[in-house]
Enzyme design. Structure first.
Site, mmCIF file in Angstrom:
data_model
loop_
_atom_site.group_PDB
_atom_site.id
_atom_site.type_symbol
_atom_site.label_atom_id
_atom_site.label_comp_id
_atom_site.label_asym_id
_atom_site.label_seq_id
_atom_site.Cartn_x
_atom_site.Cartn_y
_atom_site.Cartn_z
ATOM 1 N N ALA A 50 0.496 -1.180 0.192
ATOM 2 C CA ALA A 50 0.073 0.074 -0.350
ATOM 3 C C ALA A 50 0.594 1.245 -0.315
ATOM 4 O O ALA A 50 0.310 2.007 -0.484
ATOM 5 C CB ALA A 50 -1.696 -0.401 1.517
ATOM 6 N N GLN A 72 2.432 4.153 10.635
ATOM 7 C CA GLN A 72 2.898 4.780 9.483
ATOM 8 C C GLN A 72 2.475 6.103 9.078
ATOM 9 O O GLN A 72 2.399 7.292 8.178
ATOM 10 C CB GLN A 72 2.607 3.809 8.409
ATOM 11 C CG GLN A 72 3.462 2.284 8.232
ATOM 12 C CD GLN A 72 2.688 1.754 6.643
ATOM 13 O OE1 GLN A 72 1.594 1.815 6.388
ATOM 14 N NE2 GLN A 72 3.349 0.598 6.524
ATOM 15 N N ARG A 83 8.650 -2.816 -4.900
ATOM 16 C CA ARG A 83 10.024 -2.870 -5.655
ATOM 17 C C ARG A 83 10.241 -4.151 -6.336
ATOM 18 O O ARG A 83 9.230 -5.057 -6.155
ATOM 19 C CB ARG A 83 10.422 -3.214 -3.752
ATOM 20 C CG ARG A 83 10.262 -4.426 -3.126
ATOM 21 C CD ARG A 83 9.197 -4.017 -2.737
ATOM 22 N NE ARG A 83 8.913 -5.244 -1.176
ATOM 23 C CZ ARG A 83 9.307 -5.941 0.269
ATOM 24 N NH1 ARG A 83 11.029 -5.639 0.357
ATOM 25 N NH2 ARG A 83 8.753 -6.854 0.566
ATOM 26 N N SER A 132 4.548 1.235 -0.901
ATOM 27 C CA SER A 132 5.643 1.149 -1.667
ATOM 28 C C SER A 132 5.883 -0.163 -2.584
ATOM 29 O O SER A 132 4.463 -1.039 -2.058
ATOM 30 C CB SER A 132 7.039 1.342 -0.800
ATOM 31 O OG SER A 132 6.984 -0.401 -0.146
ATOM 32 N N THR A 149 1.474 -3.627 6.387
ATOM 33 C CA THR A 149 0.807 -2.728 6.759
ATOM 34 C C THR A 149 -0.584 -3.672 7.843
ATOM 35 O O THR A 149 -1.609 -2.098 8.413
ATOM 36 C CB THR A 149 0.540 -1.930 5.495
ATOM 37 O OG1 THR A 149 1.596 -1.545 4.686
ATOM 38 C CG2 THR A 149 -0.701 -0.851 5.331
ATOM 39 N N HIS A 153 -1.673 -12.980 -3.784
ATOM 40 C CA HIS A 153 -2.022 -11.990 -2.181
ATOM 41 C C HIS A 153 -0.994 -11.762 -1.147
ATOM 42 O O HIS A 153 -0.264 -13.000 -1.382
ATOM 43 C CB HIS A 153 -3.705 -12.182 -1.775
ATOM 44 C CG HIS A 153 -3.728 -11.765 -0.895
ATOM 45 N ND1 HIS A 153 -4.469 -12.342 0.719
ATOM 46 C CD2 HIS A 153 -3.565 -10.501 -0.202
ATOM 47 C CE1 HIS A 153 -5.153 -11.229 1.624
ATOM 48 N NE2 HIS A 153 -3.543 -9.946 1.171
ATOM 49 N N ASP A 154 -0.672 -10.722 -1.004
ATOM 50 C CA ASP A 154 0.629 -10.383 -0.857
ATOM 51 C C ASP A 154 1.391 -11.199 0.578
ATOM 52 O O ASP A 154 2.056 -11.508 1.034
ATOM 53 C CB ASP A 154 0.991 -9.212 -0.253
ATOM 54 C CG ASP A 154 0.415 -8.510 0.513
ATOM 55 O OD1 ASP A 154 -0.456 -8.862 1.198
ATOM 56 O OD2 ASP A 154 0.394 -7.441 -0.015
ATOM 57 N N THR A 155 -0.167 -11.368 1.187
ATOM 58 C CA THR A 155 -0.086 -12.259 2.930
ATOM 59 C C THR A 155 0.059 -13.944 2.396
ATOM 60 O O THR A 155 0.719 -14.759 3.066
ATOM 61 C CB THR A 155 -1.423 -12.418 3.660
ATOM 62 O OG1 THR A 155 -1.496 -10.461 3.555
ATOM 63 C CG2 THR A 155 -1.232 -12.455 4.611
#
Length: 471
Positions: free
Chosen positions: A11, A303, A15, A13, A258, A234-236
């Site tokens: 959410a 954050q 890379r 950044s 996050t 899904h990043d998780t």
């Protein structure tokens, strides 16, 4: 030597991480980093998806400049948000962020048509207003009728890169629309939000080759030859693949970033009444697993404190200030919707403490300690709920993701839970993305071998419990 690229976008950044196996260990290198965030456009908080894709191409040009002419690539991002694509295969509008206010009260409105119990029995998914189900319920129906396909963020990026459309299951499961029994989008829920099954591209599992990058992009950018693999998008889900759990002990994970997501890897979904009462979720994982977990607001709150602070402090410096403040002086409910996207996070924390007649955190150290103490309390609560629901006593808690670097929070978590806490790797999401590519390329046999390689490749810090703290 095969080269692998993880495109990992969160959410705040994104890379590109380049990796290969050398002497039995994973070698990872960040080659490009870029900022991300939503902006208010036409009354909605929207992601600039075109800018994110441009950054991917910039990163790939850097890879090519390193002398790498050929690589695999996988994309993971956050879940639930989507891009609508018309029959001309063009996006209709920039995607709206899950933090947008349009879904306020949508759960109550939708569940007046079908009960919560029925939805949970069908999907096993935690009730959150940000879920795709409620986004579609609140969607502009005129725009929705123009859509030929609805693609989730990583699937849309894969479509732009290759021209091929799929719906990857780990991301699709977070919508609260995927039926646990049929493994398809549920007809009743689709009818309520006025969509049909043909709005979605075919479902696919992690580890499938999507295709080569389109030739037209090579005319615009100096790119390597790229084979795109559909990873656990899904990043998780990717972060859980990256958990270095190699023992037979019962273990739970905490993907800390996050969002904080605490749970277990299960071979079957757990959508019991008790799981429903505690609002746990059954997100689909890689290789036939389910991520039985609880979503917790996470370090988004810190954050936002950093963004609003007049002091120019790093997250490490903020954590050091928090360590100088007595723990558990003020506790907030981190899952309260008031902290989802307030106008001013600092003022919202202070107001919550005022309302509950607790000391009001003023300094950066006090604010951050309040958040860390509150998160640790919530982790302890939800881990106990997890043990009660599953009947297991977990001996280990693996903390992965960027939050695994926050030693203060790790120690508070160990103190409260009394568990063996293992922190790292911080790059678990990108690593999980990469090892799925490696399994698809047959460089690794399976997830068991992958986790052994991860454990041998990265430093994992252990935290022992001081049970007298926080009691």
């Amino acid at each position: 030597m095969n080269q692998y690229i993880a495109v990992d976008i969160g959410a705040s950044s994104g890379r590109l991480i380049l990796s290969h196996i050398e002497k039995g260990k994973l070698n990872i290198e960040e080659v490009h980093r870029f900022e991300n965030g939503f902006q208010k456009i036409n009354h909605h908080d929207r992601w600039n998806i075109d800018a994110l894709i441009r950054e991917i191409f910039i990163g790939l040009e850097k890879v090519k400049a390193m002398g790498i002419d050929k690589a695999y690539l996988g994309v993971d991002t956050w879940a639930v948000d989507y891009v609508m694509v018309n029959k001309e295969r063009q996006k209709i509008a920039d995607p709206i962020s899950y933090r947008d206010q349009r879904t306020q009260n949508s759960i109550d409105q939708l569940t007046s048509k079908v009960s919560k119990e029925s939805i949970y029995e069908k999907t096993g998914i935690q009730f959150l207003e940000l879920n795709t189900l409620y986004q579609l319920f609140a969607e502009n129906k005129k725009l929705l009728k123009k859509a030929d396909k609805l693609l989730f963020i990583p699937d849309y990026i894969g479509f732009v890169l290759t021209g091929k459309q799929v719906t990857e299951i780990t991301n699709a499961s977070t919508t609260q629309m995927l039926n646990l029994r049929s493994a398809l989008f549920d007809d009743e829920l689709m009818e309520i939000v006025e969509v049909t099954n043909d709005l979605f591209a075919p479902l696919t599992d992690p580890g499938q080759v999507l295709g080569l990058i389109q030739e037209r992009w090579k005319d615009q950018f100096d790119l390597p030859e790229i084979t795109v693999v559909t990873v656990a998008s899904h990043d998780t889900a990717s972060a859980v693949v990256g958990v270095p759990a190699v023992t037979d002990k019962n273990w739970a994970y905490l993907s800390s970033g996050t969002w904080s997501l605490i749970g277990i890897e299960s071979p079957v979904p757990i959508n019991s009444h008790e799981a429903f009462e505690h609002n746990f979720t059954n997100e689909w994982g890689a290789y036939g697993t389910y991520r039985f977990l609880k979503n917790i607001m996470g370090l988004w709150i810190v954050q936002e404190v950093k963004r609003l602070s007049e002091e120019d402090l790093s997250f490490k410096e903020m954590a050091e200030l928090a360590d100088q403040v007595p723990d558990f002086q003020s506790i907030i409910d981190v899952n309260d919707s008031r902290f989802t996207n307030p106008d001013n996070m600092i003022e919202e924390i202070q107001l919550a403490c005022t309302e509950s007649k607790q000391p009001i955190p003023e300094t950066t150290g006090e604010l951050v300690n309040c958040v860390y103490s509150s998160l640790a309390k919530n982790y302890d609560l939800e881990l106990k709920n997890l043990e009660q629901i599953t009947g297991n006593n977990f001996q280990q808690l693996h903390i992965v993701g960027g939050g695994s670097n926050v030693r203060k929070l790790n120690q508070l978590t160990a103190d409260l839970t009394g568990k063996e806490v293992y922190a790292g790797p911080s790059e678990a999401t990108a690593i999980g993305n990469i090892v799925v590519q490696m399994i698809a390329a047959k460089e690794l046999a399976d997830i068991t071998e992958a986790r052994k390689v991860i454990r041998d490749s990265f430093e994992i810090e252990r935290f022992h419990s001081n049970k007298t703290k926080g009691v």
